[in-house]
Design a protein around this motif. Structure first.
Motif, PDB file in Angstrom:
ATOM      1  N   UNK A 168       0.844  -1.303  -0.021  1.00  0.00           N
ATOM      2  CA  UNK A 168       0.050  -0.142   0.060  1.00  0.00           C
ATOM      3  C   UNK A 168       0.720   1.234   0.029  1.00  0.00           C
ATOM      4  N   UNK A 169       1.941   1.217   0.208  1.00  0.00           N
ATOM      5  CA  UNK A 169       3.008   2.481   0.298  1.00  0.00           C
ATOM      6  C   UNK A 169       3.811   2.427  -0.931  1.00  0.00           C
ATOM      7  N   UNK A 170       3.572   1.719  -2.150  1.00  0.00           N
ATOM      8  CA  UNK A 170       4.080   1.835  -3.290  1.00  0.00           C
ATOM      9  C   UNK A 170       3.229   1.922  -4.336  1.00  0.00           C
ATOM     10  N   UNK A 171       3.323   2.800  -5.318  1.00  0.00           N
ATOM     11  CA  UNK A 171       2.335   2.842  -6.437  1.00  0.00           C
ATOM     12  C   UNK A 171       3.202   2.630  -7.766  1.00  0.00           C
ATOM     13  N   UNK A 172       2.351   2.740  -8.671  1.00  0.00           N
ATOM     14  CA  UNK A 172       2.675   2.330 -10.000  1.00  0.00           C
ATOM     15  C   UNK A 172       3.333   3.502 -11.114  1.00  0.00           C
ATOM     16  N   UNK A 173       3.469   4.848 -10.272  1.00  0.00           N
ATOM     17  CA  UNK A 173       4.107   5.775 -11.042  1.00  0.00           C
ATOM     18  C   UNK A 173       5.657   5.772 -10.843  1.00  0.00           C
ATOM     19  N   UNK A 174       6.156   4.969 -11.864  1.00  0.00           N
ATOM     20  CA  UNK A 174       7.645   4.601 -11.815  1.00  0.00           C
ATOM     21  C   UNK A 174       8.606   5.327 -12.419  1.00  0.00           C
ATOM     22  N   UNK A 175       9.590   5.674 -12.049  1.00  0.00           N
ATOM     23  CA  UNK A 175      10.645   6.660 -12.460  1.00  0.00           C
ATOM     24  C   UNK A 175      11.894   5.617 -12.537  1.00  0.00           C
ATOM     25  N   UNK A 176      12.654   5.572 -13.706  1.00  0.00           N
ATOM     26  CA  UNK A 176      13.763   4.935 -13.882  1.00  0.00           C
ATOM     27  C   UNK A 176      14.743   5.646 -14.612  1.00  0.00           C
ATOM     28  N   UNK A 177      16.034   5.276 -14.026  1.00  0.00           N
ATOM     29  CA  UNK A 177      17.341   6.056 -14.818  1.00  0.00           C
ATOM     30  C   UNK A 177      18.246   4.757 -15.058  1.00  0.00           C
ATOM     31  N   UNK A 178      18.971   4.871 -16.127  1.00  0.00           N
ATOM     32  CA  UNK A 178      19.761   3.781 -16.593  1.00  0.00           C
ATOM     33  C   UNK A 178      21.306   4.407 -16.967  1.00  0.00           C
ATOM     34  N   UNK A 179      22.322   3.525 -17.004  1.00  0.00           N
ATOM     35  CA  UNK A 179      23.518   3.676 -17.258  1.00  0.00           C
ATOM     36  C   UNK A 179      23.742   3.260 -18.815  1.00  0.00           C
TER      37      UNK A 179
END
Length: 179
Positions: A168-179
């Motif tokens: 319940x403390x995690x949503x699906x609005x995901x930010x991603x960074x990659x190398x």
């Protein structure tokens, strides 16, 4: 004091050319109040060669990220040395000791968790998760990493998606960074 639950962060490294970190966007106050849906808790630092993600107090994490980047400068970009220096400072500095956050830091060679009690942990495998939904995301990442040919980014996104469907403390609005 009302506690903020502020995230799930997952990092995966599948070799030097496939490193990714991601986090959800939810910040929750107390047990029920969702204060923000789109917080960004992952970023690239140090000439876009290091990924960071944090769980815990947002203000504390911003302060820690700045201090970590200065430690990277001091140690010529050496991730492990900078992480140990930050952990030592975090544990010994009276003002910093009260900061409540965990950090994942990664570059092309290493993946580490840094905590305020002086720990710098390098996981046995090239994936890790922290935060409120960290156990769910870690389990998902482990299954995907060990049983599929998915890229680091695909694993991060799927693990966060699974965690968001359970925690319940995690949503699906995901930010991603990659190398």
């Amino acid at each position: 004091m009302v506690q903020f639950h502020a995230t799930t962060i997952v990092a995966v490294r599948r070799g030097p050319d496939d490193v990714c970190i991601g986090g959800d966007g939810q910040v929750t106050m107390g047990e029920t109040a969702i204060m923000k849906n789109g917080a960004k808790k992952v970023k690239k630092i140090y000439r876009n060669s290091v990924l960071t993600g944090f769980a815990g107090s947002v203000a504390d994490a911003f302060s820690l990220t700045e201090k970590f980047e200065s430690k990277l400068d001091e140690h010529g970009g050496n991730l492990k040395r900078a992480a140990v220096a930050l952990a030592q400072l975090w544990r010994s500095d009276k003002a910093m000791r009260s900061l409540e956050a965990l950090m994942i830091v990664a570059d092309r060679e290493s993946l580490l968790v840094v905590s305020g009690n002086g720990e710098v942990i390098e996981p046995d495998q090239d994936f890790i998760a922290i935060g409120s939904g960290g156990n769910y995301a870690y389990s998902a990442a482990k299954a995907l990493y060990n049983n599929t040919d998915m890229t680091a980014e695909e694993i991060v996104k799927e693990a966060l998606g699974i965690a968001s469907s359970i925690c319940v403390y995690t949503n699906d609005n995901i930010s991603v960074e990659k190398l």
